[in-house]
Write an enzyme that holds these catalytic residues in place. Structure first.
Site, PDB file in Angstrom:
ATOM      1  N   TYR A  85       0.848  -1.216   0.000  1.00 47.26           N
ATOM      2  CA  TYR A  85       0.000   0.000   0.000  1.00 47.26           C
ATOM      3  C   TYR A  85       0.872   1.251   0.000  1.00 47.26           C
ATOM      4  O   TYR A  85       0.679   2.167  -0.806  1.00 47.26           O
ATOM      5  CB  TYR A  85      -0.916  -0.008   1.229  1.00 47.26           C
ATOM      6  CG  TYR A  85      -1.534   1.336   1.543  1.00 47.26           C
ATOM      7  CD1 TYR A  85      -2.545   1.868   0.745  1.00 47.26           C
ATOM      8  CD2 TYR A  85      -1.104   2.102   2.642  1.00 47.26           C
ATOM      9  CE1 TYR A  85      -3.114   3.108   1.033  1.00 47.26           C
ATOM     10  CE2 TYR A  85      -1.668   3.330   2.934  1.00 47.26           C
ATOM     11  CZ  TYR A  85      -2.673   3.841   2.125  1.00 47.26           C
ATOM     12  OH  TYR A  85      -3.230   5.069   2.413  1.00 47.26           O
TER      13      TYR A  85
HETATM   14  P1  NAD Z   1     -12.278   5.491   1.827  1.00 45.28           P
HETATM   15  O1  NAD Z   1     -12.121   4.089   1.335  1.00 45.28           O
HETATM   16  O2  NAD Z   1     -13.337   5.747   2.847  1.00 45.28           O
HETATM   17  O3  NAD Z   1     -12.538   6.465   0.600  1.00 45.28           O
HETATM   18  C1  NAD Z   1     -11.960   6.252  -0.687  1.00 45.28           C
HETATM   19  C2  NAD Z   1     -13.062   6.394  -1.732  1.00 45.28           C
HETATM   20  O4  NAD Z   1     -12.473   6.259  -3.030  1.00 45.28           O
HETATM   21  C3  NAD Z   1     -14.151   5.315  -1.626  1.00 45.28           C
HETATM   22  O5  NAD Z   1     -15.428   5.903  -1.447  1.00 45.28           O
HETATM   23  C4  NAD Z   1     -14.048   4.555  -2.947  1.00 45.28           C
HETATM   24  O6  NAD Z   1     -15.307   4.121  -3.460  1.00 45.28           O
HETATM   25  C5  NAD Z   1     -13.413   5.592  -3.867  1.00 45.28           C
HETATM   26  N1  NAD Z   1     -12.701   4.969  -4.982  1.00 45.28           N
HETATM   27  C6  NAD Z   1     -11.708   4.037  -4.911  1.00 45.28           C
HETATM   28  N2  NAD Z   1     -11.316   3.697  -6.141  1.00 45.28           N
HETATM   29  C7  NAD Z   1     -12.079   4.419  -7.010  1.00 45.28           C
HETATM   30  C8  NAD Z   1     -12.136   4.488  -8.435  1.00 45.28           C
HETATM   31  N3  NAD Z   1     -11.323   3.747  -9.216  1.00 45.28           N
HETATM   32  N4  NAD Z   1     -13.029   5.313  -8.996  1.00 45.28           N
HETATM   33  C9  NAD Z   1     -13.866   6.057  -8.217  1.00 45.28           C
HETATM   34  N5  NAD Z   1     -13.863   6.036  -6.881  1.00 45.28           N
HETATM   35  C10 NAD Z   1     -12.962   5.231  -6.280  1.00 45.28           C
HETATM   36  O7  NAD Z   1     -10.844   5.973   2.360  1.00 45.28           O
HETATM   37  P2  NAD Z   1     -10.437   7.199   3.283  1.00 45.28           P
HETATM   38  O8  NAD Z   1     -10.033   6.655   4.596  1.00 45.28           O
HETATM   39  O9  NAD Z   1     -11.461   8.273   3.190  1.00 45.28           O
HETATM   40  O10 NAD Z   1      -9.099   7.679   2.542  1.00 45.28           O
HETATM   41  C11 NAD Z   1      -9.148   8.661   1.512  1.00 45.28           C
HETATM   42  C12 NAD Z   1      -7.746   8.832   0.919  1.00 45.28           C
HETATM   43  O11 NAD Z   1      -6.846   9.231   1.952  1.00 45.28           O
HETATM   44  C13 NAD Z   1      -7.160   7.557   0.307  1.00 45.28           C
HETATM   45  O12 NAD Z   1      -6.442   7.932  -0.846  1.00 45.28           O
HETATM   46  C14 NAD Z   1      -6.215   7.043   1.376  1.00 45.28           C
HETATM   47  O13 NAD Z   1      -5.149   6.307   0.821  1.00 45.28           O
HETATM   48  C15 NAD Z   1      -5.730   8.345   1.986  1.00 45.28           C
HETATM   49  N6  NAD Z   1      -5.313   8.228   3.391  1.00 45.28           N
HETATM   50  C16 NAD Z   1      -6.230   7.903   4.357  1.00 45.28           C
HETATM   51  C17 NAD Z   1      -5.841   7.842   5.684  1.00 45.28           C
HETATM   52  C18 NAD Z   1      -6.796   7.480   6.792  1.00 45.28           C
HETATM   53  O14 NAD Z   1      -6.353   7.391   7.953  1.00 45.28           O
HETATM   54  N7  NAD Z   1      -8.089   7.284   6.526  1.00 45.28           N
HETATM   55  C19 NAD Z   1      -4.516   8.124   6.031  1.00 45.28           C
HETATM   56  C20 NAD Z   1      -3.598   8.395   5.012  1.00 45.28           C
HETATM   57  C21 NAD Z   1      -4.020   8.481   3.705  1.00 45.28           C
HETATM   58  C1  UGA Z   2      -4.202   4.173   8.559  1.00 41.97           C
HETATM   59  C2  UGA Z   2      -5.112   4.001   7.343  1.00 41.97           C
HETATM   60  O1  UGA Z   2      -5.842   2.777   7.438  1.00 41.97           O
HETATM   61  C3  UGA Z   2      -4.326   4.010   6.052  1.00 41.97           C
HETATM   62  O2  UGA Z   2      -5.244   4.078   4.972  1.00 41.97           O
HETATM   63  C4  UGA Z   2      -3.427   5.225   6.051  1.00 41.97           C
HETATM   64  O3  UGA Z   2      -2.687   5.340   4.908  1.00 41.97           O
HETATM   65  C5  UGA Z   2      -2.520   5.245   7.271  1.00 41.97           C
HETATM   66  O4  UGA Z   2      -3.354   5.286   8.424  1.00 41.97           O
HETATM   67  C6  UGA Z   2      -1.637   6.454   7.307  1.00 41.97           C
HETATM   68  O5  UGA Z   2      -1.483   7.076   8.361  1.00 41.97           O
HETATM   69  O6  UGA Z   2      -1.051   6.789   6.291  1.00 41.97           O
HETATM   70  P1  UGA Z   2      -3.024   2.503  10.159  1.00 41.97           P
HETATM   71  O7  UGA Z   2      -2.166   3.470  10.887  1.00 41.97           O
HETATM   72  O8  UGA Z   2      -2.551   1.118   9.984  1.00 41.97           O
HETATM   73  O9  UGA Z   2      -3.395   3.006   8.706  1.00 41.97           O
HETATM   74  O10 UGA Z   2      -4.438   2.609  10.916  1.00 41.97           O
HETATM   75  P2  UGA Z   2      -5.399   1.483  11.459  1.00 41.97           P
HETATM   76  O11 UGA Z   2      -5.859   0.644  10.331  1.00 41.97           O
HETATM   77  O12 UGA Z   2      -6.425   2.152  12.285  1.00 41.97           O
HETATM   78  O13 UGA Z   2      -4.421   0.620  12.405  1.00 41.97           O
HETATM   79  C7  UGA Z   2      -3.771   1.244  13.510  1.00 41.97           C
HETATM   80  C8  UGA Z   2      -3.111   0.172  14.354  1.00 41.97           C
HETATM   81  O14 UGA Z   2      -4.135  -0.661  14.932  1.00 41.97           O
HETATM   82  C9  UGA Z   2      -2.190  -0.768  13.591  1.00 41.97           C
HETATM   83  O15 UGA Z   2      -1.067  -1.047  14.389  1.00 41.97           O
HETATM   84  C10 UGA Z   2      -3.021  -2.044  13.414  1.00 41.97           C
HETATM   85  O16 UGA Z   2      -2.258  -3.231  13.387  1.00 41.97           O
HETATM   86  C11 UGA Z   2      -3.886  -2.021  14.659  1.00 41.97           C
HETATM   87  N1  UGA Z   2      -5.192  -2.716  14.460  1.00 41.97           N
HETATM   88  C12 UGA Z   2      -6.016  -2.345  13.448  1.00 41.97           C
HETATM   89  C13 UGA Z   2      -5.547  -3.723  15.340  1.00 41.97           C
HETATM   90  O17 UGA Z   2      -4.807  -4.078  16.266  1.00 41.97           O
HETATM   91  N2  UGA Z   2      -6.753  -4.350  15.165  1.00 41.97           N
HETATM   92  C14 UGA Z   2      -7.604  -4.011  14.156  1.00 41.97           C
HETATM   93  O18 UGA Z   2      -8.698  -4.608  14.027  1.00 41.97           O
HETATM   94  C15 UGA Z   2      -7.238  -2.966  13.277  1.00 41.97           C
END
Ligand code: NAD
Ligand code: UGA
Length: 335
Positions: free
Chosen positions: A160
């Site tokens: 990822y």
């Molecule tokens: P999410 O899965 O809730 O939202 C992503 C959306 O993108 C979904 O609604 C999905 O349907 C849409 N999508 C995916 N592929 C598509 C395609 N080919 N065409 C049209 N739509 C498409 O995820 P999120 O948590 O809201 O994350 C949003 C962005 O932020 C992502 O790029 C993710 O990598 C990045 N990000 C998220 C986190 C986090 O903690 N949530 C942290 C770091 C980075």
């Molecule tokens: C999150 C998002 O899921 C990613 O999309 C994003 O890119 C990333 O943050 C980011 O900061 O860039 P992550 O930090 O792994 O990734 O967040 P969680 O999925 O909430 O996991 C956090 C921690 O909880 C990890 O250590 C994971 O192993 C742990 N975890 C998660 C559990 O122990 N149990 C679970 O059911 C889920």
């Protein structure tokens, strides 16, 4: 839901395209833009009304400023959608660290890289001034608990994270072309949480375990630390990036609360008054022990500082989740 934390000084764009608009962060961003008078075209494969994040937000509901296109970025015609936009917020992506090892990897490549190529080509051809792209703290890899600054050497340790690094660098390659009128701000989001958080993420699962009594699967010993960032803070930084001065660059969007998974469990127990049963399993490959943002560049460039602490943010998420669970139970009862 909490009021948006954007300051009155924030300049909102006139017209914006939001990809991933039905997702967790994208739906909050769309709602905040609409509340502040921006005309928004959302693009997503999902319908925002039925997506898991589904915010019940009056601003997004039936607003004349809002248009949602339910389509796939890999195949749709993007130029007509981007025509006249001041900014494209490119948040569509396949997120999640752990599932990226398996057969799903091709999906990560398709959306995070190939769809991004289409977005950048269309943005440049339609002379969009700025693309704000959602990158990830995961590109830093294991940072050893010290703050990660934007110029640190990326060391991604999951498939990822490799696609997110490729995504941001691909955007910069387009922006660096002499004939490209588009600048790119890549925001490295740090573990975002709040109402509507994805159901695979830890805070969602912890609060759900507290509400339902089902066991919480904990990968490892729970000492992993994250720079948990509340979604309204994340949205405020994202909006500010649309008009940030200067050209292309990377900005960390992280902080508010650096905490361990054990801390999260403790807060959930104290907010609900319920004991969480923990089922410990082996830590997953690619899961970094700690993340911590160096916040200084975000402060300087965006004038942004996170303002929501973990307990307050988790309280908002718990409230949202409890209401969602309640609606689901009542819905089942009526069926
Ligand atoms: P999410 O899965 O809730 O939202 C992503 C959306 O993108 C979904 O609604 C999905 O349907 C849409 N999508 C995916 N592929 C598509 C395609 N080919 N065409 C049209 N739509 C498409 O995820 P999120 O948590 O809201 O994350 C949003 C962005 O932020 C992502 O790029 C993710 O990598 C990045 N990000 C998220 C986190 C986090 O903690 N949530 C942290 C770091 C980075
Ligand atoms: C999150 C998002 O899921 C990613 O999309 C994003 O890119 C990333 O943050 C980011 O900061 O860039 P992550 O930090 O792994 O990734 O967040 P969680 O999925 O909430 O996991 C956090 C921690 O909880 C990890 O250590 C994971 O192993 C742990 N975890 C998660 C559990 O122990 N149990 C679970 O059911 C889920």
């Amino acid at each position: 839901m909490a009021e948006p934390t954007t300051t009155p000084a924030t300049a909102f764009p006139g017209r914006a395209v939001v990809t991933g608009a039905a997702g967790f962060i994208g739906s909050h961003l769309t709602a905040a833009l609409l509340r502040n008078g921006t005309s928004v075209v959302g693009i997503d494969r999902r319908d925002p009304a039925t997506a898991p994040a589904a915010l019940t937000d009056a601003a997004a509901d039936g607003s004349p400023l809002h248009h949602h296109v339910r389509t796939d970025l890999l195949t749709c015609a993007l130029e007509p959608v981007m025509q006249g936009a001041d900014v494209v917020f490119h948040l569509a992506g396949i997120p999640g660290v752990r599932p990226s090892w398996g057969r799903q990897f091709s999906e990560y490549v398709h959306t995070n890289i190939l769809a991004t190529q289409r977005v950048m080509e269309a943005a440049a051809r339609t002379a969009v001034r700025r693309v704000v792209v959602a990158s990830s703290s995961s590109v830093y890899g294991p940072a050893g608990g010290t703050p990660s600054a934007e110029n640190a050497l990326p060391q991604p340790v999951s498939p990822y994270a490799v696609t997110k690094l490729a995504e941001e660098q691909l955007c910069f390659a387009h922006a660096a072309r002499a004939d490209c009128p588009t600048s790119v701000v890549a925001l490295r989001y740090f573990t975002v949480y709040g109402p509507g958080q994805r159901s695979d993420m830890f805070i969602h699962r912890t609060l759900r375990a507290a509400l339902t009594g089902q066991p919480l699967r904990l990968y490892g010993d729970g000492q992993q630390r994250r720079d948990f960032t509340y979604v309204d803070d994340t949205v405020a930084a994202t909006v500010a990036a649309a008009t940030a001065p200067g050209g292309s660059g990377i900005v960390n969007v992280g902080g508010g609360s650096n905490a361990s998974l054990r801390d999260v469990v403790d807060i959930a127990q104290s907010l609900t008054g319920r004991e969480i049963r923990i089922h410990r399993v082996t830590v997953c490959p690619g899961d970094v022990p700690a993340t911590l943002a160096d916040p200084r560049h975000a402060q300087r460039l965006l004038g942004w500082k996170p303002s929501v602490d973990l307990r307050s943010g988790m309280f908002q998420q718990l409230h949202f989740l409890a209401a969602q669970e309640h609606r689901a139970t009542v819905g089942h009862g009526e069926a």
